[in-house]
Design a protein around this motif. Structure first.
Motif, PDB file in Angstrom:
ATOM      1  N   TRP A  47      -3.856  68.261   6.743  1.00 33.13           N
ATOM      2  CA  TRP A  47      -4.616  69.489   6.505  1.00 33.13           C
ATOM      3  C   TRP A  47      -4.898  69.662   5.010  1.00 33.13           C
ATOM      4  O   TRP A  47      -5.962  70.152   4.617  1.00 33.13           O
ATOM      5  CB  TRP A  47      -3.857  70.708   7.029  1.00 33.13           C
ATOM      6  CG  TRP A  47      -4.208  71.118   8.419  1.00 33.13           C
ATOM      7  CD1 TRP A  47      -3.611  70.715   9.575  1.00 33.13           C
ATOM      8  CD2 TRP A  47      -5.218  72.059   8.800  1.00 33.13           C
ATOM      9  NE1 TRP A  47      -4.189  71.331  10.666  1.00 33.13           N
ATOM     10  CE2 TRP A  47      -5.179  72.168  10.222  1.00 33.13           C
ATOM     11  CE3 TRP A  47      -6.152  72.816   8.103  1.00 33.13           C
ATOM     12  CZ2 TRP A  47      -6.037  72.999  10.939  1.00 33.13           C
ATOM     13  CZ3 TRP A  47      -7.014  73.656   8.811  1.00 33.13           C
ATOM     14  CH2 TRP A  47      -6.950  73.729  10.211  1.00 33.13           C
ATOM     15  N   ALA A  48      -3.959  69.273   4.180  1.00 33.60           N
ATOM     16  CA  ALA A  48      -4.084  69.470   2.733  1.00 33.60           C
ATOM     17  C   ALA A  48      -4.810  68.331   2.027  1.00 33.60           C
ATOM     18  O   ALA A  48      -5.060  68.421   0.824  1.00 33.60           O
ATOM     19  CB  ALA A  48      -2.690  69.646   2.121  1.00 33.60           C
ATOM     20  N   ALA A  49      -5.150  67.274   2.763  1.00 32.54           N
ATOM     21  CA  ALA A  49      -5.776  66.103   2.133  1.00 32.54           C
ATOM     22  C   ALA A  49      -7.126  66.462   1.520  1.00 32.54           C
ATOM     23  O   ALA A  49      -7.908  67.222   2.093  1.00 32.54           O
ATOM     24  CB  ALA A  49      -5.948  64.988   3.166  1.00 32.54           C
ATOM     25  N   ASP A  50      -7.411  65.899   0.341  1.00 28.09           N
ATOM     26  CA  ASP A  50      -8.693  66.137  -0.324  1.00 28.09           C
ATOM     27  C   ASP A  50      -9.852  65.535   0.456  1.00 28.09           C
ATOM     28  O   ASP A  50     -10.966  66.061   0.441  1.00 28.09           O
ATOM     29  CB  ASP A  50      -8.674  65.554  -1.739  1.00 28.09           C
ATOM     30  CG  ASP A  50      -7.730  66.320  -2.657  1.00 28.09           C
ATOM     31  OD1 ASP A  50      -7.498  67.521  -2.399  1.00 28.09           O
ATOM     32  OD2 ASP A  50      -7.215  65.717  -3.612  1.00 28.09           O
ATOM     33  N   ALA A  51      -9.616  64.413   1.122  1.00 30.49           N
ATOM     34  CA  ALA A  51     -10.650  63.733   1.911  1.00 30.49           C
ATOM     35  C   ALA A  51      -9.995  63.189   3.171  1.00 30.49           C
ATOM     36  O   ALA A  51      -8.806  62.844   3.172  1.00 30.49           O
ATOM     37  CB  ALA A  51     -11.285  62.601   1.114  1.00 30.49           C
ATOM     38  N   PRO A  52     -10.745  63.099   4.275  1.00 26.90           N
ATOM     39  CA  PRO A  52     -10.162  62.592   5.522  1.00 26.90           C
ATOM     40  C   PRO A  52      -9.670  61.150   5.398  1.00 26.90           C
ATOM     41  O   PRO A  52     -10.276  60.322   4.708  1.00 26.90           O
ATOM     42  CB  PRO A  52     -11.330  62.681   6.511  1.00 26.90           C
ATOM     43  CG  PRO A  52     -12.236  63.721   5.950  1.00 26.90           C
ATOM     44  CD  PRO A  52     -12.131  63.559   4.465  1.00 26.90           C
ATOM     45  N   VAL A  53      -8.565  60.883   6.066  1.00 28.33           N
ATOM     46  CA  VAL A  53      -8.079  59.521   6.264  1.00 28.33           C
ATOM     47  C   VAL A  53      -7.775  59.379   7.745  1.00 28.33           C
ATOM     48  O   VAL A  53      -7.371  60.344   8.402  1.00 28.33           O
ATOM     49  CB  VAL A  53      -6.837  59.196   5.403  1.00 28.33           C
ATOM     50  CG1 VAL A  53      -7.210  59.128   3.932  1.00 28.33           C
ATOM     51  CG2 VAL A  53      -5.724  60.232   5.626  1.00 28.33           C
ATOM     52  N   TRP A  54      -7.937  58.166   8.285  1.00 32.29           N
ATOM     53  CA  TRP A  54      -7.968  57.999   9.732  1.00 32.29           C
ATOM     54  C   TRP A  54      -6.944  56.984  10.221  1.00 32.29           C
ATOM     55  O   TRP A  54      -6.668  55.978   9.566  1.00 32.29           O
ATOM     56  CB  TRP A  54      -9.361  57.542  10.163  1.00 32.29           C
ATOM     57  CG  TRP A  54     -10.438  58.513   9.800  1.00 32.29           C
ATOM     58  CD1 TRP A  54     -11.282  58.443   8.725  1.00 32.29           C
ATOM     59  CD2 TRP A  54     -10.773  59.725  10.490  1.00 32.29           C
ATOM     60  NE1 TRP A  54     -12.124  59.529   8.708  1.00 32.29           N
ATOM     61  CE2 TRP A  54     -11.837  60.328   9.785  1.00 32.29           C
ATOM     62  CE3 TRP A  54     -10.291  60.348  11.648  1.00 32.29           C
ATOM     63  CZ2 TRP A  54     -12.422  61.525  10.187  1.00 32.29           C
ATOM     64  CZ3 TRP A  54     -10.870  61.540  12.044  1.00 32.29           C
ATOM     65  CH2 TRP A  54     -11.924  62.116  11.322  1.00 32.29           C
ATOM     66  N   GLY A  55      -6.437  57.253  11.419  1.00 31.48           N
ATOM     67  CA  GLY A  55      -5.589  56.294  12.111  1.00 31.48           C
ATOM     68  C   GLY A  55      -4.184  56.243  11.548  1.00 31.48           C
ATOM     69  O   GLY A  55      -3.793  56.995  10.649  1.00 31.48           O
ATOM     70  N   ASN A  56      -3.418  55.316  12.075  1.00 32.81           N
ATOM     71  CA  ASN A  56      -2.000  55.225  11.740  1.00 32.81           C
ATOM     72  C   ASN A  56      -1.741  54.775  10.315  1.00 32.81           C
ATOM     73  O   ASN A  56      -0.659  55.015   9.776  1.00 32.81           O
ATOM     74  CB  ASN A  56      -1.296  54.257  12.708  1.00 32.81           C
ATOM     75  CG  ASN A  56      -1.188  54.828  14.106  1.00 32.81           C
ATOM     76  OD1 ASN A  56      -0.895  56.004  14.283  1.00 32.81           O
ATOM     77  ND2 ASN A  56      -1.438  54.002  15.107  1.00 32.81           N
ATOM     78  N   TRP A  57      -2.730  54.122   9.686  1.00 31.43           N
ATOM     79  CA  TRP A  57      -2.524  53.588   8.346  1.00 31.43           C
ATOM     80  C   TRP A  57      -3.418  54.259   7.313  1.00 31.43           C
ATOM     81  O   TRP A  57      -3.545  53.771   6.187  1.00 31.43           O
ATOM     82  CB  TRP A  57      -2.714  52.075   8.354  1.00 31.43           C
ATOM     83  CG  TRP A  57      -1.685  51.386   9.205  1.00 31.43           C
ATOM     84  CD1 TRP A  57      -1.711  51.225  10.557  1.00 31.43           C
ATOM     85  CD2 TRP A  57      -0.448  50.816   8.770  1.00 31.43           C
ATOM     86  NE1 TRP A  57      -0.578  50.580  10.994  1.00 31.43           N
ATOM     87  CE2 TRP A  57       0.216  50.313   9.920  1.00 31.43           C
ATOM     88  CE3 TRP A  57       0.166  50.670   7.531  1.00 31.43           C
ATOM     89  CZ2 TRP A  57       1.453  49.676   9.856  1.00 31.43           C
ATOM     90  CZ3 TRP A  57       1.397  50.034   7.464  1.00 31.43           C
ATOM     91  CH2 TRP A  57       2.027  49.547   8.618  1.00 31.43           C
TER      92      TRP A  57
END
Length: 275
Positions: A47-57
């Motif tokens: 939720w706090a991430a500046d930009a989306p990151v996806w998946g388990n890694w």
């Protein structure tokens, strides 16, 4: 699912799809309610991430493009929203967002984090295979894991089609089918041996072994996905395979980093509903 004692292993020749009277929705709801507290910290971080990151890694959005930078004026739905961080990313981009999830305990975290981040999101407890929402109500639908692996493909994809307006888009991310083919029936991490037939792949019932995450998970061979999309009417606009970055080590969600650097660990389908 974390915790609990050992369970019986599933013989290779008994990897049969559960009968329709076996309630995979209840099984998966129970799994996620029991494991919800273990996903709170990850939800807070994402939720706090500046930009989306996806998946388990944590594959970066910049290299995948799952979300438009500007979703202003768009109605968007997340199918199997969990702690709701993808819904939060869409709201931040200007979308009117609905998230649906079968687990009330996961939704409790999602609602708290939406309040803390000032995100106006409609969060619904329900089954992504039968949402009860109106026809043609959304411009965009997305599932990162969630419905993408814990719902029957032939059911939830038709529901997504019903929910989308003509010209709408669906993006979903989940395990690559090779992960399941190379996963031992015992629940041990995937390896370089073929453990179950690819031709008849439907998914795996992990509720009978000790693995994290557990539940009844669904997947298909590539030809099966393509036939299903064509039967429903979706157009494949893009397909992506995600590998684990070089330099990563260890194992996450039963996928060793070294394995996922040679074989795709995850897949992303970008689909369109013709206008």
């Amino acid at each position: 699912m974390r915790g609990g004692g050992p369970r019986a292993t599933l013989p290779l020749d008994d990897n049969r799809r559960p009968d329709m009277d076996r309630d995979h929705v209840r099984i998966n709801r129970d799994v996620w309610n029991a494991d919800a507290e273990n996903w709170v910290a990850a939800g807070e971080r994402l939720w706090a991430a500046d930009a989306p990151v996806w998946g388990n890694w944590g594959a970066p959005e910049a290299g995948l493009g799952l979300l438009r930078a500007d979703l202003s004026g768009k109605d968007a739905i997340e199918l199997g929203c969990g702690t709701g961080y993808v819904s939060g990313w869409m709201a931040r981009r200007g979308a009117r967002v609905t998230g649906i999830d079968v687990s009330p305990d996961q939704l409790a975290t999602a609602r708290r984090l939406a309040r803390e981040h000032g995100a106006d999101i409609t969060l619904i407890e329900g089954n992504a295979e039968a949402t009860g929402l109106p026809d043609a109500a959304f411009d965009f639908a997305i599932s990162e894991y969630g419905a993408a692996i814990w719902c029957r493909p032939e059911v939830w994809l038709r529901e997504a089609w019903r929910l989308l307006r003509p010209g709408g888009k669906l993006v979903f991310l989940g395990n690559h089918p090779l992960v399941l083919v190379c996963s031992p029936a015992s629940g041990a991490p995937c390896d370089r041996t073929l453990h179950r037939p690819y031709r008849t792949l439907w998914g795996v019932d992990w509720s009978v072994v000790e693995i994290d995450p557990s539940g009844v998970c669904f997947n298909l061979p590539m030809s099966g996905w393509m036939r299903l999309f064509a039967d429903i009417g979706f157009v494949v606009e893009e397909y992506q395979e995600i590998y684990i970055p070089e330099g990563e080590t260890g194992t996450q969600s039963s996928i060793p980093a070294a394995w996922g650097q040679d074989f795709p660990a995850e897949q992303v389908w970008h689909l369109g509903k013709p206008g």
